[in-house]
Design an enzyme around this catalytic site. Structure first.
Site, PDB file in Angstrom:
ATOM      1  N   ARG A   1      20.544 -10.766   1.385  1.00 38.19           N
ATOM      2  CA  ARG A   1      20.671  -9.569   0.540  1.00 38.19           C
ATOM      3  C   ARG A   1      21.038  -8.296   1.271  1.00 38.19           C
ATOM      4  NH1 ARG A   1      15.369  -9.636  -3.308  1.00 38.19           N
ATOM      5  NH2 ARG A   1      15.462 -11.851  -3.801  1.00 38.19           N
TER       6      ARG A   1
ATOM      7  N   LYS B   1       8.802   3.543  -5.811  1.00 41.85           N
ATOM      8  CA  LYS B   1       9.813   2.970  -4.912  1.00 41.85           C
ATOM      9  C   LYS B   1       9.139   2.769  -3.556  1.00 41.85           C
ATOM     10  CE  LYS B   1      13.858   4.496  -7.254  1.00 41.85           C
ATOM     11  NZ  LYS B   1      14.546   5.689  -7.678  1.00 41.85           N
TER      12      LYS B   1
ATOM     13  N   SER C   1       7.117  -3.654  18.254  1.00 41.31           N
ATOM     14  CA  SER C   1       6.915  -5.060  18.648  1.00 41.31           C
ATOM     15  C   SER C   1       7.789  -5.966  17.799  1.00 41.31           C
ATOM     16  CB  SER C   1       5.446  -5.458  18.453  1.00 41.31           C
ATOM     17  OG  SER C   1       4.619  -4.591  19.173  1.00 41.31           O
TER      18      SER C   1
ATOM     19  N   SER D   1      10.296   2.369  18.896  1.00 38.27           N
ATOM     20  CA  SER D   1       9.057   2.316  18.106  1.00 38.27           C
ATOM     21  C   SER D   1       8.818   3.648  17.415  1.00 38.27           C
ATOM     22  CB  SER D   1       7.879   2.016  19.044  1.00 38.27           C
ATOM     23  OG  SER D   1       6.659   2.288  18.405  1.00 38.27           O
TER      24      SER D   1
ATOM     25  N   HIS E   1       4.088   7.813  19.130  1.00 37.73           N
ATOM     26  CA  HIS E   1       5.381   7.858  19.831  1.00 37.73           C
ATOM     27  C   HIS E   1       6.135   9.157  19.528  1.00 37.73           C
ATOM     28  CE1 HIS E   1       5.624   3.617  21.522  1.00 37.73           C
ATOM     29  NE2 HIS E   1       4.382   3.834  21.151  1.00 37.73           N
TER      30      HIS E   1
ATOM     31  N   TRP F   1       5.155  -3.492  28.376  1.00 35.77           N
ATOM     32  CA  TRP F   1       4.139  -3.646  27.332  1.00 35.77           C
ATOM     33  C   TRP F   1       4.015  -5.131  27.003  1.00 35.77           C
ATOM     34  CZ3 TRP F   1       0.066  -1.415  25.948  1.00 35.77           C
ATOM     35  CH2 TRP F   1      -0.525  -1.639  24.700  1.00 35.77           C
TER      36      TRP F   1
ATOM     37  N   THR G   1       8.837  -0.588  -1.719  1.00 40.05           N
ATOM     38  CA  THR G   1       9.324  -1.597  -0.775  1.00 40.05           C
ATOM     39  C   THR G   1      10.700  -1.179  -0.256  1.00 40.05           C
ATOM     40  OG1 THR G   1      10.268  -2.894  -2.557  1.00 40.05           O
ATOM     41  CG2 THR G   1       8.064  -3.493  -1.857  1.00 40.05           C
TER      42      THR G   1
HETATM   43  C1  LIG Z   1       7.592  -0.573  26.105  1.00 42.65           C
HETATM   44  C2  LIG Z   1       6.968  -0.852  24.759  1.00 42.65           C
HETATM   45  N1  LIG Z   1       7.427  -1.879  24.032  1.00 42.65           N
HETATM   46  C3  LIG Z   1       6.918  -2.176  22.819  1.00 42.65           C
HETATM   47  C4  LIG Z   1       5.903  -1.423  22.262  1.00 42.65           C
HETATM   48  C5  LIG Z   1       5.353  -1.794  20.944  1.00 42.65           C
HETATM   49  O1  LIG Z   1       5.610  -0.847  19.939  1.00 42.65           O
HETATM   50  P1  LIG Z   1       4.713  -0.856  18.621  1.00 42.65           P
HETATM   51  O2  LIG Z   1       3.378  -0.304  18.991  1.00 42.65           O
HETATM   52  O3  LIG Z   1       5.448  -0.001  17.656  1.00 42.65           O
HETATM   53  O4  LIG Z   1       4.607  -2.261  18.151  1.00 42.65           O
HETATM   54  C6  LIG Z   1       5.376  -0.347  22.995  1.00 42.65           C
HETATM   55  C7  LIG Z   1       4.279   0.444  22.444  1.00 42.65           C
HETATM   56  O5  LIG Z   1       3.836   1.422  22.948  1.00 42.65           O
HETATM   57  C8  LIG Z   1       5.927  -0.054  24.276  1.00 42.65           C
HETATM   58  O6  LIG Z   1       5.457   0.949  25.028  1.00 42.65           O
END
Ligand SMILES: Cc1ncc(COP(=O)(O)O)c(C=O)c1O
Length: 435
Positions: free
Chosen positions: A259, A66, A96, A223, A228, A128, A68
Site C-alpha cells: 500500500r 486520524k 532501533s 531516532s 534526541h 548502541w 494511524t
Molecule cells: C547509535 C544509536 N543507535 C540506535 C539507537 C536507538 O534509538 P531508539 O531509542 O529510538 O530506538 C540509539 C539510541 O540512543 C543510538 O544512540
C-alpha cells in the site's frame, strides 16, 4: 477546562481548537518548568524538547480520529528527507526499528546482492545495543572492531584489518553526533565492495564536508526518541537515495503489503486478482509510527537548528573550561572536515588520573548533575553477545577504556549558561583536590 468542555470546544471548529490550545498552553505553563534553578540545581541527562505546540498537533490528530499512519507521516517523511538532502525517508516507530528495517532490507532476497545468512558486518565496539542486534536478528555475523580514542568513532584502520572472506558490509555510528572519517570509510567500502549502513541515531544535524550524515551509504537511520535532537516521543526514520530500497522499507515496515509503495499498481499488474489493499509481496513487521508522531515531527524539525546551536555552544564552552585537565582526561575531538551535533558531552579518564570514574561521577551527581556511561561502552563485553555468533577483531582496548573510565553528562537545549557553569564549577571543584 473540563474534559467535556474540551470536546465541546474541539467540536466548535477552529475557534474551538484555539480554546483547546490556550488551555493546553496555560496548563503547561502552570505545571512544567525545566529552567535551571540555582537554589536547587539539577541538570538532567534529558529534558523534553516538545511543548504545547507539539501536544496540540497530536491532540488535533486524535480529535479528528486520524491516528494511524497517514498524510502527516508521509509529508513529514518528505520534509525530513529533503531538509537533509536525502531522496527518500521512511518513518517508523523508533531508531532501533529504523536500524532493523535498514538491515532487513539489505538482507532481503529481493535486494540486489543481498546479505546472506552468516555474512559478516563490521561494527564499532562503541555502539548502541540496537546497532548490533538487528544484524543478529537478520542472521548476519557482527564483527566488532575498536574505535579511534580521539573521535570515539570506528577506526578505519581497524575496519581494514578486520575484513575477511565473509565480510560484506560496514555499519557505523557517528558517536554523540561526531561524524566518522567518511573519506576513509567510503574508500574502504568501495575497494572491498562492502555495503555501508549509517546508524545516525545520535547524530542528527551533523555533516561531513558539507554533506549530512546518513547520506554516504545505502541506508541511514535516525531516532526521534524523547532525549534526541528532536523528538516525536518515540520514532525513527530510515533514509536512502535508492528507490527500490525505499519501496522495500515501506513493504517491510507494515505487514509485507504494498500500500505505501510509490506505485502499488505495479504489484497488481505483476500479481493480478488480489484485492489491492491486501497483496503481501514480502515478509514484514509492523513498525509503523502513528499520525501523532508525524504531526509532532512537523513542529519539531524547524526547531532543530536552534537546539543544535545550544548544544554546540555548550560543548565549546566545556572544551575550553576543561582544557587544563587534558593530561588527566580526554574529550571528544571533532573529526576533521565535520560539524558535530553534540548529542552529549563525554570524557574518558586517562591512566594517569589519580581518581576513579565513580569518584568524579559521584561528585557531580551529588551536585545534581546526572551522568551516565558513554553509549553501551564496549558492546562485545555485554552478556547478550555471548549467546550469538560474532567475531571480535583486535583487542578493543580503546572501547574497553571508554567503558571503564568514560562518562557523559547532559548537553541538551535546556542546558543554559547558568547550568553549564554549574557543571563547570563542580567539575573544577573536584579537580582542585588533585592539583
Ligand atoms: C547509535 C544509536 N543507535 C540506535 C539507537 C536507538 O534509538 P531508539 O531509542 O529510538 O530506538 C540509539 C539510541 O540512543 C543510538 O544512540
Amino acid at each position: 477546562m473540563s474534559q467535556s468542555n474540551l470536546l465541546k470546544a474541539a467540536s466548535e471548529g477552529t475557534a474551538g481548537l484555539d480554546a483547546v490550545y490556550s488551555s493546553i498552553e496555560q496548563y503547561w505553563n502552570e505545571t512544567t518548568n525545566f529552567s535551571f534553578n540555582a537554589k536547587a540545581p539539577i541538570v538532567r541527562l534529558h529534558e523534553p524538547s516538545f511543548g504545547p505546540e507539539e501536544i496540540m498537533e497530536a491532540v488535533k490528530c486524535m480529535l479528528q480520529t486520524k491516528v494511524t499512519m497517514g498524510e502527516k507521516v508521509k509529508s513529514f517523511e518528505h520534509l525530513y528527507a529533503s531538509h537533509f538532502g536525502h531522496k527518500y525517508g521512511v518513518m517508523n516507530n523508533s531508531g532501533s526499528s529504523a536500524n532493523l528495517l535498514a538491515v532487513a532490507a539489505l538482507s532481503n532476497p529481493v535486494t540486489r546482492d543481498y546479505l546472506r545468512p552468516g555474512d559478516e558486518v563490521i561494527v564499532p565496539a562503541l555502539a548502541w545495543s540496537t546497532t548490533v542486534w538487528p544484524l543478529i536478528q537478520c542472521n548476519l555475523t557482527p564483527v566488532v572492531v575498536d574505535i579511534d580514542p580521539k573521535t570515539l568513532n570506528i577506526d578505519p584502520n581497524e575496519i581494514e584489518k578486520a575484513i575477511g572472506p565473509k565480510t560484506r558490509a560496514v555499519m557505523i555510528v557517528p558517536v554523540y553526533g561526531n561524524p566518522c572519517d567518511m573519506d576513509a570509510i567510503v574508500d574502504i567500502c568501495k575497494r572491498h565492495n562492502l555495503l555501508l549502513i549509517e546508524d545516525c541515531c545520535e547524530s542528527m544535524g551533523a555533516t561531513y564536508k558539507g554533506k549530512s550524515v546518513g547520506s554516504f551509504g545505502s541506508v541511514g537511520t535516525f531516532s526521534f526518541y524523547y532525549s534526541h535532537h528532536i523528538t516525536t516521543l518515540e520514532g525513527g526514520i530510515t533514509v536512502t537515495d535508492d528507490s527500490d530500497i525505499d519501496d522495500l522499507l515501506r513493504i517491510l515496515r507494515a505487514h509485507g503489503w504494498t500500500r505505501e509503495t510509490k506505485d502499488p499498481q505495479k504489484y497488481l499488474k505483476q500479481y493480478p486478482g488480489f484485492d489491492p489493499r491486501f497483496v503481501f509481496v514480502n515478509v514484514g513487521y509492523n513498525l509503523r509510527p502513528t499520525e501523532l508522531q508525524g504531526a509532532m515531527g512537523h513542529v519539531q524539525l524547524p526547531k532543530l537548528k536552534g537546539f543544535i546551536e545550544t548544544r554546540r555552544d555548550n560543548a565549546h564552552y566545556w572544551l575550553n573550561e576543561f582544557a587544563e585537565f587534558r593530561d588527566l582526561m580526554t574529550f571528544q575531538d571533532t573529526t576533521e572536515g565535520a560539524t558535530h551535533s553534540w548529542f552529549g558531552f563525554s570524557t574518558t579518564l586517562s591512566s594517569k588520573a589519580p581518581f576513579s570514574v565513580n569518584e568524579i561521577r559521584g561528585h557531580l551527581e551529588a551536585a545534581g548533575i546526572e551522568t551516565r556511561p558513554i553509549i553501551c561502552g564496549n558492546i562485545a563485553a555485554h552478556p547478550a553477545m555471548k549467546l550469538y555468533p560474532h567475531r571480535v577483531s583486535g583487542d578493543l582496548k580503546y572501547s574497553s577504556a571508554v567503558m571503564k573510565n568514560g562518562f557523559s553528562f547532559g548537553n541538551h537545549h535546556f542546558v543554559c549558561p547558568e547550568a553549564r557553569s554549574h557543571i563547570s564549577r563542580n567539575f573544577k571543584e573536584f579537580m582542585k583536590k588533585f592539583s
